[in-house]
Write a protein that holds these residues in place. Sequence first.
Motif, PDB file in Angstrom:
ATOM      1  N   ALA A 141       0.886  -1.176  -0.017  1.00 57.13           N
ATOM      2  CA  ALA A 141       0.093   0.001   0.114  1.00 57.13           C
ATOM      3  C   ALA A 141       0.888   1.276   0.013  1.00 57.13           C
ATOM      4  N   LEU A 142       2.051   1.125   0.703  1.00 60.98           N
ATOM      5  CA  LEU A 142       2.607   2.495   0.985  1.00 60.98           C
ATOM      6  C   LEU A 142       3.980   2.388   0.198  1.00 60.98           C
ATOM      7  N   PRO A 182      -2.693  10.644   5.760  1.00 58.74           N
ATOM      8  CA  PRO A 182      -1.039  10.512   6.079  1.00 58.74           C
ATOM      9  C   PRO A 182      -0.402  11.300   7.223  1.00 58.74           C
ATOM     10  N   LEU A 204      -3.500   5.633   4.700  1.00 66.04           N
ATOM     11  CA  LEU A 204      -4.011   5.893   3.662  1.00 66.04           C
ATOM     12  C   LEU A 204      -4.997   6.981   3.310  1.00 66.04           C
TER      13      LEU A 204
END
Length: 199
Positions: A59-60, A133, A130
């Motif tokens: 995801a990151l 942040p 998400l």
Amino acid sequence: MSDLLRLPVLMEMVRQTVSDPSEGAEAILRLGLPRAALWLAFSLMIVLSMILGILVMLALGPPEDGPLTGQSPVVLGLLQGAFLFLGVHAIVRIGHIFGGTGGFDGALALVTWLQFIFIVLQVVQLVFALVVPPLAGIVSLLAIALFFWLLSHFITVLHGFTSVGQVFLMTLLSFLGILFTLSLVLTLLGIGLPTEPSI
């Protein structure tokens, strides 16, 4: 006992533990789970943490720099398991040095439960990362503070100590000692730690 396998029950136990760590620790110890079940739960926490770590990376993205950058999820899981296993023994042995009466099974149960709580917090942190942040960093700092707060109460209950403050100081010093030992082990394994903070 089967209720422990239901997520709503576990989440309610997490809430109660965070609001009253001492009672939460006593509730876990009262379960009296057999060692085989404790090892199974301990292993499951490591696997769940590895899976969550992979999801965070997807995801990151992977971290740009760090002592464990580039390591496989299996290696990271083994390192985490070794650190937690060392922590269980440290809780028992250091506690006994100061007159504590807690046993290995109790320490294993509480460390496993603490790990589950922080898996929940990791999920919360991922959501913040998400959606909002800038708040993810604040969640991380709060999680660190909560870790030592819960662990100090858990050790106090496990060993029958009376001063959470003294246990907190002992825990902090012991944690730094374990971290130093782990850094030496990582160095021997060829996993270098950064010599200066990244910018």
